[in-house]
Design a protein around this motif. Structure first.
Motif, PDB file in Angstrom:
ATOM      1  N   ILE A   1     -18.185 -19.242  34.511  1.00  0.00           N
ATOM      2  CA  ILE A   1     -16.950 -19.542  33.762  1.00  0.00           C
ATOM      3  C   ILE A   1     -17.284 -20.248  32.448  1.00  0.00           C
ATOM      4  O   ILE A   1     -16.718 -19.941  31.392  1.00  0.00           O
ATOM      5  CB  ILE A   1     -15.992 -20.398  34.605  1.00  0.00           C
ATOM      6  CG1 ILE A   1     -15.547 -19.647  35.865  1.00  0.00           C
ATOM      7  CG2 ILE A   1     -14.787 -20.854  33.780  1.00  0.00           C
ATOM      8  CD1 ILE A   1     -14.672 -18.455  35.579  1.00  0.00           C
ATOM      9  N   ILE A   2     -18.223 -21.196  32.528  1.00  0.00           N
ATOM     10  CA  ILE A   2     -18.592 -21.974  31.335  1.00  0.00           C
ATOM     11  C   ILE A   2     -19.126 -21.045  30.248  1.00  0.00           C
ATOM     12  O   ILE A   2     -18.690 -21.087  29.086  1.00  0.00           O
ATOM     13  CB  ILE A   2     -19.647 -23.043  31.692  1.00  0.00           C
ATOM     14  CG1 ILE A   2     -19.057 -24.052  32.691  1.00  0.00           C
ATOM     15  CG2 ILE A   2     -20.142 -23.753  30.435  1.00  0.00           C
ATOM     16  CD1 ILE A   2     -20.095 -24.982  33.299  1.00  0.00           C
TER      17      ILE A   2
ATOM     18  N   ARG B   1     -12.837 -14.365  39.327  1.00  0.00           N
ATOM     19  CA  ARG B   1     -14.009 -13.742  38.724  1.00  0.00           C
ATOM     20  C   ARG B   1     -13.788 -13.648  37.217  1.00  0.00           C
ATOM     21  O   ARG B   1     -12.656 -13.629  36.740  1.00  0.00           O
ATOM     22  CB  ARG B   1     -14.237 -12.338  39.307  1.00  0.00           C
ATOM     23  CG  ARG B   1     -14.632 -12.345  40.762  1.00  0.00           C
ATOM     24  CD  ARG B   1     -14.813 -10.910  41.255  1.00  0.00           C
ATOM     25  NE  ARG B   1     -15.224 -10.877  42.639  1.00  0.00           N
ATOM     26  CZ  ARG B   1     -16.497 -10.938  43.047  1.00  0.00           C
ATOM     27  NH1 ARG B   1     -17.477 -11.021  42.153  1.00  0.00           N
ATOM     28  NH2 ARG B   1     -16.777 -10.891  44.341  1.00  0.00           N
ATOM     29  N   ILE B   2     -14.880 -13.523  36.475  1.00  0.00           N
ATOM     30  CA  ILE B   2     -14.810 -13.575  35.018  1.00  0.00           C
ATOM     31  C   ILE B   2     -13.881 -12.510  34.457  1.00  0.00           C
ATOM     32  O   ILE B   2     -13.053 -12.787  33.573  1.00  0.00           O
ATOM     33  CB  ILE B   2     -16.222 -13.413  34.405  1.00  0.00           C
ATOM     34  CG1 ILE B   2     -17.067 -14.633  34.764  1.00  0.00           C
ATOM     35  CG2 ILE B   2     -16.127 -13.245  32.892  1.00  0.00           C
ATOM     36  CD1 ILE B   2     -18.517 -14.508  34.354  1.00  0.00           C
ATOM     37  N   GLY B   3     -13.963 -11.305  34.961  1.00  0.00           N
ATOM     38  CA  GLY B   3     -13.143 -10.219  34.420  1.00  0.00           C
ATOM     39  C   GLY B   3     -11.657 -10.530  34.509  1.00  0.00           C
ATOM     40  O   GLY B   3     -10.886 -10.211  33.599  1.00  0.00           O
ATOM     41  N   ASN B   4     -11.233 -11.126  35.620  1.00  0.00           N
ATOM     42  CA  ASN B   4      -9.821 -11.479  35.781  1.00  0.00           C
ATOM     43  C   ASN B   4      -9.468 -12.738  35.000  1.00  0.00           C
ATOM     44  O   ASN B   4      -8.398 -12.823  34.388  1.00  0.00           O
ATOM     45  CB  ASN B   4      -9.503 -11.688  37.258  1.00  0.00           C
ATOM     46  CG  ASN B   4      -9.634 -10.395  38.040  1.00  0.00           C
ATOM     47  OD1 ASN B   4      -9.253  -9.330  37.550  1.00  0.00           O
ATOM     48  ND2 ASN B   4     -10.181 -10.479  39.251  1.00  0.00           N
ATOM     49  N   PHE B   5     -10.361 -13.717  35.012  1.00  0.00           N
ATOM     50  CA  PHE B   5     -10.111 -15.001  34.355  1.00  0.00           C
ATOM     51  C   PHE B   5      -9.853 -14.809  32.863  1.00  0.00           C
ATOM     52  O   PHE B   5      -8.925 -15.412  32.288  1.00  0.00           O
ATOM     53  CB  PHE B   5     -11.309 -15.911  34.608  1.00  0.00           C
ATOM     54  CG  PHE B   5     -11.547 -16.921  33.518  1.00  0.00           C
ATOM     55  CD1 PHE B   5     -10.656 -17.964  33.275  1.00  0.00           C
ATOM     56  CD2 PHE B   5     -12.682 -16.823  32.704  1.00  0.00           C
ATOM     57  CE1 PHE B   5     -10.886 -18.875  32.264  1.00  0.00           C
ATOM     58  CE2 PHE B   5     -12.918 -17.729  31.689  1.00  0.00           C
ATOM     59  CZ  PHE B   5     -12.011 -18.759  31.466  1.00  0.00           C
ATOM     60  N   LEU B   6     -10.628 -13.956  32.211  1.00  0.00           N
ATOM     61  CA  LEU B   6     -10.507 -13.794  30.760  1.00  0.00           C
ATOM     62  C   LEU B   6      -9.147 -13.250  30.340  1.00  0.00           C
ATOM     63  O   LEU B   6      -8.734 -13.415  29.191  1.00  0.00           O
ATOM     64  CB  LEU B   6     -11.613 -12.859  30.246  1.00  0.00           C
ATOM     65  CG  LEU B   6     -13.030 -13.449  30.253  1.00  0.00           C
ATOM     66  CD1 LEU B   6     -14.062 -12.384  29.876  1.00  0.00           C
ATOM     67  CD2 LEU B   6     -13.121 -14.630  29.297  1.00  0.00           C
ATOM     68  N   GLU B   7      -8.425 -12.601  31.282  1.00  0.00           N
ATOM     69  CA  GLU B   7      -7.104 -12.067  30.953  1.00  0.00           C
ATOM     70  C   GLU B   7      -6.068 -13.183  30.763  1.00  0.00           C
ATOM     71  O   GLU B   7      -4.998 -12.960  30.198  1.00  0.00           O
ATOM     72  CB  GLU B   7      -6.632 -11.129  32.062  1.00  0.00           C
ATOM     73  CG  GLU B   7      -7.469  -9.867  32.219  1.00  0.00           C
ATOM     74  CD  GLU B   7      -7.410  -8.987  30.979  1.00  0.00           C
ATOM     75  OE1 GLU B   7      -6.326  -8.920  30.355  1.00  0.00           O
ATOM     76  OE2 GLU B   7      -8.444  -8.388  30.630  1.00  0.00           O
TER      77      GLU B   7
END
Length: 705
Positions: free
Chosen positions: A271-272, A248-254
């Motif tokens: 994601i894009i 998910r975006i919140g985890n990916f951005l880390e």
């Protein structure tokens, strides 16, 4: 002057191509015609050119055909070795290299990329090729992410291993260093001090340059055959690492960092868009780009949103492969320098010149020449020398299987014009039985030969004083060895080789009877050409004279020195004894002393020493103690033994105990015309070498060499 250099690495991704680029520019300052040669290139499934060869050829606009710049792919090389054709691999590499050496002032060779599964195999094959090409080596070590101790230990280990394999390392470049200046200096000085090189080692350090080591977005596009959706003007952005976005975006951005390439399926619009947003935010690291997998594209509305963004901040690529396969392919990608990438080529050359003392290195490369010669290189040079002045060699043992197989090789390689003696139907039948084709070989039956009567008459006149009758002469000429020797005597052949199925006495007796010794010579002797791992020595007399006197020993020494010259060995003659200098006494020592005195009187310019023990003659450290002022001690190339017992046992001991050694011979010397004897246990390569030697001797007799 050196004519070659072999650049090899310690492991993959060492930045070797950037070093090759810098070295080639350095060479072209002084030399007009320089070739690039890679003996073994990477396996290439796409049919495109090898990257490093293409880089050098295109950037420097070299006048050379691409097909001439390499010999094998890594897969082909491995298959040849696994099928027992190791010698063929080396021979063909030598052939290709020699063709370039003839045309160019200098050949810059580059080793494999260590991208195969077996790095030990690649190290061994690079070392073996460099040794056989008599190439000094420039070693490129990868310092990225390693401690100073690791760099020092691993580099020292590789240089010492190359030295053990008979390779001269002239310089080492520790590339992609991430150390402080103080650590760098410590690394370079430690490597320089600890290695066992035969000459002073030049050591340089080059700092990590991310613009060279990391791939750009354009490199990613080319590697994956992708298409550019957005950001055409930003493809020079460098990629530092890969982030596979499946969270998910919140985890990916880390997980994103500076230079991250975001890899995600093309339908993950969340994601894009979040990746693009992170690029615009000053709170997040700057990603290098986005890679969309699976051949999927964002929805039309997302496309519209991106297109409306003023100046898309990061490139977006699309590939057809799925995420897993895409990641696999990217793991093999590293920063590459394209010849048309002016920024990268300028950066590579600038970094090289700033870190390497180019004047010092250029001087070493152009003035240094490896003095080491491997058995394979020596055998190759024998064949090439024989081919350059082609002679006719007669082989009287025309039905011997080994002789026929050797004759097939000799004619195919154009070493000599071969005459086989024997009954035509028997020889032809044996050739057919063995599956050989020898259309260019002449088969001659002594009994029906047109010159038979003339040979008989000549022999009769030469030996009449010994009570020989004409009937005896005819019997002698029916013997293939006598007939072959008479062919040489009469000039119908330039040399003879025999002995694979006959004794030494049978082979050389006819030569003693009517070919005779050279004017001024009183003795026929022999030498063996001892091809050791990295040098060629000449041993005499190990086959003919049981116990020569002092005068004969002096003549053997002088003749052996001349033979050494013919075969490219600089003569430094050592007369063997059980004592060195004035340390011993006895009849055997006095004989050697007298022989040395006679030899020096006959040839004062010859470098000659004796009496001397074997260890003092060959080992520089022993020579410093026993004969410190000698021009020969510690570096002798011609070893003369006091009697047959000593010589024969010594050559066999060296042959059997020295690593990778080959004994070629015996080579007879002192005869008016070349005749050579084979061992009855000889192999086909032995026969090929002996014929080549005989042809070279014949050319030398005629003044062609």
């Amino acid at each position: 002057m050196s004519k070659n250099l072999y650049i090899t690495a310690t492991e993959e991704k060492s930045g070797k191509s950037a070093i090759a680029l810098g070295v080639m520019q350095l060479l072209l300052r002084d030399l007009q015609h320089v070739a690039i040669f890679r003996p073994i290139i990477n396996d290439n499934q796409t049919g495109s050119r090898d990257h490093d060869i293409n880089l050098i050829m295109e950037y420097f606009n070299l006048d050379i055909s691409y097909e001439d710049t390499y010999a094998y792919t890594l897969k082909e090389a491995r298959e040849l070795i696994n099928s027992g054709k190791h010698s063929l691999l080396l021979e063909n590499i030598l052939n290709k290299y020699s063709q370039l050496e003839e045309k160019y002032d200098f050949v810059l060779c580059e080793g494999t990329d260590f991208q195969g599964k077996d790095q030990n195999f690649e190290f061994d094959i690079n070392a073996e090729i460099a040794a056989n090409l008599s190439c000094p080596v420039l070693l490129v070590a990868n310092g990225r992410g390693k401690s100073a101790d690791d760099i020092i230990a691993s580099t020292q280990l590789v240089i010492d291993a190359l030295e053990d394999k008979g390779v001269d390392t002239v310089a080492a470049i520790i590339n992609r260093l991430t150390a402080t200046e103080e650590e760098k200096n410590e690394i370079l000085s430690s490597i320089k001090c600890k290695t066992r090189c035969s000459q002073e080692l030049l050591v340089y350090g080059i700092d990590e340059n991310e613009s060279l080591g990391n791939p750009s977005m354009n490199d990613v596009r080319k590697w994956l055959n992708g298409s550019v959706l957005y950001g055409h003007g930003r493809l020079d952005t460098l990629v530092d690492d890969y982030v596979i976005a499946a969270m998910r975006i919140g985890n990916f951005l880390e997980y994103i960092e500076d230079g991250s390439l975001i890899i995600t399926p093309g339908d993950r619009s969340d994601i894009i868009l979040s990746s693009l947003a992170s690029r615009l935010s000053s709170s997040f690291p700057d990603i290098s780009g986005i890679l969309l997998t699976g051949g999927l594209q964002p929805s039309a509305s997302v496309h519209r949103l991106i297109e409306g963004w003023t100046g898309v901040p990061t490139p977006i690529l699309s590939v057809s492969t799925n995420t897993y396969r895409t990641t696999q392919l990217l793991s093999e990608l590293y920063g590459r320098i394209d010849p048309d990438d002016q920024r990268k080529t300028a950066s590579a050359l600038g970094t090289f010149e700033a870190s390497v003392k180019t004047d010092e290195l250029r001087h070493r490369l152009i003035t240094s020449k490896s003095s080491k010669v491997t058995p394979k290189m020596f055998e190759y040079k024998l064949v090439q020398k024989a081919k350059a002045n082609k002679q006719t060699i007669v082989l009287p043992e025309g039905t011997s299987e080994r002789v026929l197989r050797a004759a097939d090789i000799l004619t195919r390689r154009g070493v000599a014009d071969i005459v086989l003696l024997g009954k035509a139907d028997e020889v032809a039948g044996k050739i057919s039985q063995l599956g050989l084709e020898m259309n260019d070989v002449r088969i001659l039956d002594p009994e029906s030969a047109p010159q038979f009567d003339d040979y008989c008459e000549t022999y009769f006149k030469l030996r009449e004083h010994k009570g020989i009758r004409m009937s005896d002469a005819r019997d002698r000429m029916l013997d293939p060895t006598y007939f072959a020797s008479m062919m040489v005597q009469k000039g119908d052949a330039d040399g003879m080789v025999s002995g694979s199925i006959t004794t030494t006495a049978q082979t050389i007796r006819p030569a003693f009877e009517f070919i005779k010794t050279k004017p001024g010579a009183s003795i026929v002797s022999s030498v063996f050409l001892m091809c050791l791992k990295d040098k060629v020595l000449v041993f005499g007399d190990c086959a003919v004279n049981p116990n020569p006197n002092a005068e004969q020993l002096a003549e053997i020494a002088l003749n052996s020195a001349e033979t050494a010259k013919i075969f490219g060995v600089e003569p430094r003659v050592a007369l063997m004894s059980y004592s060195t200098g004035q340390s011993g006494k006895g009849a055997d020592v006095e004989k050697v002393k007298e022989a040395v005195k006679i030899a020096k009187e006959r040839n004062p310019e010859l470098k000659l020493e004796g009496p001397i023990q074997y260890d003092a003659a060959i080992d520089p450290s022993v020579a410093k103690t026993k004969l410190p002022d000698s021009e020969v001690a510690g570096q002798a190339t011609v070893f003369i033994f006091p009697d047959l017992n000593t010589g024969n046992n010594t050559y066999k001991a060296v042959q059997r105990s020295a690593e990778q050694s080959v004994a070629i011979g015996p080579v007879l010397q002192g005869l008016n015309k070349p005749v050579n004897d084979l061992s009855r246990g000889c192999t086909v390569p032995d026969i090929v070498n002996t014929v080549a030697i005989t042809a070279i001797q014949a050319a030398a007799e005629k003044g062609q060499i």
